[in-house]
Scaffold this motif. Structure first.
Motif, PDB file in Angstrom:
ATOM      1  N   LEU A 180      49.422  49.645  62.805  1.00  0.00           N
ATOM      2  CA  LEU A 180      48.735  50.736  62.103  1.00  0.00           C
ATOM      3  C   LEU A 180      48.756  52.015  62.941  1.00  0.00           C
ATOM      4  CD1 LEU A 180      45.430  50.376  60.124  1.00  0.00           C
ATOM      5  CD2 LEU A 180      45.685  52.241  61.717  1.00  0.00           C
ATOM      6  N   ILE A 181      48.467  51.886  64.236  1.00  0.00           N
ATOM      7  CA  ILE A 181      48.446  53.076  65.107  1.00  0.00           C
ATOM      8  C   ILE A 181      49.840  53.685  65.218  1.00  0.00           C
ATOM      9  CG2 ILE A 181      48.029  53.870  67.460  1.00  0.00           C
ATOM     10  CD1 ILE A 181      45.880  51.702  67.678  1.00  0.00           C
ATOM     11  N   LEU A 182      50.858  52.840  65.369  1.00  0.00           N
ATOM     12  CA  LEU A 182      52.223  53.349  65.526  1.00  0.00           C
ATOM     13  C   LEU A 182      52.696  54.080  64.271  1.00  0.00           C
ATOM     14  CD1 LEU A 182      54.631  53.508  67.404  1.00  0.00           C
ATOM     15  CD2 LEU A 182      55.418  51.310  66.532  1.00  0.00           C
ATOM     16  N   ILE A 183      52.400  53.497  63.119  1.00  0.00           N
ATOM     17  CA  ILE A 183      52.812  54.142  61.865  1.00  0.00           C
ATOM     18  C   ILE A 183      52.106  55.485  61.701  1.00  0.00           C
ATOM     19  CG2 ILE A 183      52.476  54.029  59.366  1.00  0.00           C
ATOM     20  CD1 ILE A 183      54.920  52.647  60.146  1.00  0.00           C
ATOM     21  N   THR A 184      50.805  55.523  61.970  1.00  0.00           N
ATOM     22  CA  THR A 184      50.085  56.792  61.817  1.00  0.00           C
ATOM     23  C   THR A 184      50.602  57.843  62.792  1.00  0.00           C
ATOM     24  OG1 THR A 184      48.367  55.965  63.307  1.00  0.00           O
ATOM     25  CG2 THR A 184      47.995  55.710  60.943  1.00  0.00           C
TER      26      THR A 184
END
Length: 577
Positions: A180-184
């Protein structure tokens, strides 16, 4: 040094080709019918597809002499991921699974913080303040993406929290959280056109989308007990790393301190899509239970987007007010300049008139030839100043938009004869043949003094820029204007030095003197053609020019003929060529 750099680049290209080939073979092998797949497809090819990009990253780090921290961090991250995948591949059971926790989880979990650190370093190095205008866009985009992923991964987080093993729960929860953090983070970077992340930036975005997309699909399939090894899903991880390898080879070709924004083509509607995603999550929540985290993120996306719009509106209003003040100040400065020029020009005329009057009286006395020659030099320069003052006064009057002092029918031929008489002495002194063809009857309406001044500037200009033994031809004829009405067109053709293509667009600019005029020391203030065009335009006409360097210049003064009943008997209209 150059040879070593070329060898490194060749090795990197070879590894990139090997990476692409390995991924194509791996994906094609997974698509082949038959279960299980051959060991070369299940083990050898995926290991090669993981380690070849690792070689690319480290060779790129060597090529940059480890001066790019983002490259070193990313190389360490893909190395950890490749080591974890290799252990997983070699240690998995016959069903293609490896119980968690395992040593492979260490490599997988290290991959994410190292890659995120690499992205952070890249952003910091390339922004240097240019990221600030895109801060709201990046925040809106990341919140919107996080809201959607929170909805998708909500069940996975719930299962991770309900497990019995603390370590297993942590690993099960950290994997989707890092995704989730990487995509955001990637979405936020994509939303900021101010960042220069390399000419191959689409490969960066595609790589992370493939990698995290495969992770999310794996988590959801595992939760549903539907994941099976040896499917095309396994190739998405290696394809994602391959895209990152292609990107890193391109980004290191930029100067280390490059901060120039990329072309407009990189500007994506990511913030708008993020707002739509946040609204979609809120709409879904009205029909289906959604995790509170997803609701908070979706609401924050919409609120932050509204704040962004309001702040930009306020900034635009401030900019508009600032520009209005600037325009007002510039207008005041322009009026002050015009007033100063008008005052100076007017004040110059009185003493210059007195100087010239006394010079005439002195020249009438019995003086030596040498003294007379010196006084004639004084007279010539005084008249130049007088002409300059008159030109400046004329320009200020034209700028003020003052109406013509007198508007009467004006015979073009009569004006040309007076202009010819005035320019004849200059032409003879320069040994230039001046020929004026002013037969017929062409009548225009306007201020005769102004129109004659405009024609005089045009003819004098042609004579001044024509060398000895050249010629200047002036003729007038009736032509059809662009609206079909009859016009009187005065054409002045000279065999002078011509005008260079670079200077031609500026010949009507005030005080502009072309490069050839300066080289040949042709006297002038650079106001003649500017005044001529202003006068002609104020009379509804136009001045056009064409020239060929070394061959001469053709200038046309086009004025609308005065409407009259006698116009029907005027010469036949000739279309302008």
């Amino acid at each position: 040094m150059r040879r070593s750099h070329d060898r490194l680049s060749s090795a990197i290209r070879a590894l990139l080709v090997l990476t692409i080939v390995a991924n194509v073979v791996f994906f094609a092998g997974l698509m082949l019918p038959g279960d299980p797949a051959p060991e070369i497809i299940d083990i050898a090819i995926p290991i090669l597809a993981q380690w070849a990009p690792v070689g690319v990253f480290w060779l790129v780090a060597v090529r940059t002499r480890f001066a790019r921290p983002e490259v070193v961090l990313a190389a360490a991250g893909v190395t950890c991921n490749a080591a974890a995948d290799t252990f997983y591949t070699l240690a998995m059971d016959s069903s293609g699974e490896l119980p968690s926790p395992s040593p492979a989880d260490i490599g997988y979990l290290l991959y994410y913080p190292l890659i995120l650190a690499a992205l952070l370093v890249l952003v910091v190095r390339q922004s240097q303040g240019s990221l600030r205008p895109a801060l709201f866009d990046g925040a809106v985009a990341s919140l919107g993406a996080a809201a959607v992923l929170a909805v998708i991964l909500g069940p996975v987080f719930t299962d991770a929290a309900s497990g019995t093993s603390v370590l297993g729960n942590a690993i099960a929860g950290l994997d989707p959280l890092f995704d989730l953090i990487l995509i955001t983070a990637v979405v936020a970077i994509s939303a900021s056109p101010a960042l220069r992340i390399g000419t191959r930036w689409p490969f960066l975005v595609a790589g992370f989308l493939l990698f995290t997309g495969a992770d999310i699909a794996y988590a959801l399939l595992t939760r549903a007990d539907a994941y099976a090894a040896g499917t095309p899903l396994d190739a998405l991880w290696t394809m994602g790393v391959a895209c990152l390898a292609i990107w890193v080879d391109g980004v290191t070709r930029l100067p280390a301190d490059a901060r120039t924004p990329e072309p407009e083509a990189r500007v994506l509607p990511v913030p708008a899509l993020a707002v739509l995603a946040g609204l979609a999550v809120l709409l879904i929540a009205t029909q289906t239970p959604v995790s509170p985290v997803a609701l908070i993120l979706a609401a924050a996306t919409v609120v932050l987007a509204a704040v962004s719009v309001l702040s930009r509106h306020a900034a635009a209003s401030r900019m508009l007010r600032s520009r209005e003040r600037l325009v007002t100040e510039l207008q005041a400065l322009d009026r002050a300049k015009s007033d100063m020029i008008h005052t100076m020009s007017h004040e110059m005329r009185t003493p210059l008139t007195s100087i010239l009057g006394y010079l005439d009286l002195v020249l009438d006395d019995d003086l030596s030839a040498e003294t007379q020659a010196r006084l004639h030099v004084v007279e010539r320069h005084a008249r130049r100043l007088q002409d300059l003052a008159a030109n400046m006064l004329m320009l200020t009057r034209l700028d003020a938009g003052e109406d013509h002092a007198v508007s009467t029918p004006v015979g073009v031929e009569r004006m040309l004869r007076r202009v010819e008489a005035s320019a004849r002495p200059l032409a003879q002194s320069r040994q230039v043949e001046l020929r004026v063809s002013a037969d017929g009857a062409h009548t225009v309406s306007g201020d005769e003094g102004e129109l004659e001044l405009a024609l005089a500037h045009v003819v004098d200009n042609a004579v001044k820029f024509t060398p000895a033994h050249g010629s200047v031809d002036v003729d007038v004829r009736t032509t059809a204007g662009s609206d079909g009405t009859p016009h009187a067109t005065v054409t002045v053709t000279d065999t002078g030095m011509g005008i260079s293509p670079d200077d031609l667009p500026r010949v009507f600019d005030r005080f502009f003197r072309g490069s050839h005029a300066q080289q040949h020391a042709v006297q002038g203030s650079g106001l003649g053609l500017a005044i001529a065009r202003e006068i002609v335009r104020s009379h509804g006409g136009e001045v056009t020019i064409s020239s060929e360097l070394g061959r001469g210049t053709v200038l046309r003064v086009d004025l609308p003929l005065q409407p009259s009943p006698a116009l029907s008997s005027s010469p036949r209209l000739v279309p302008e060529r």
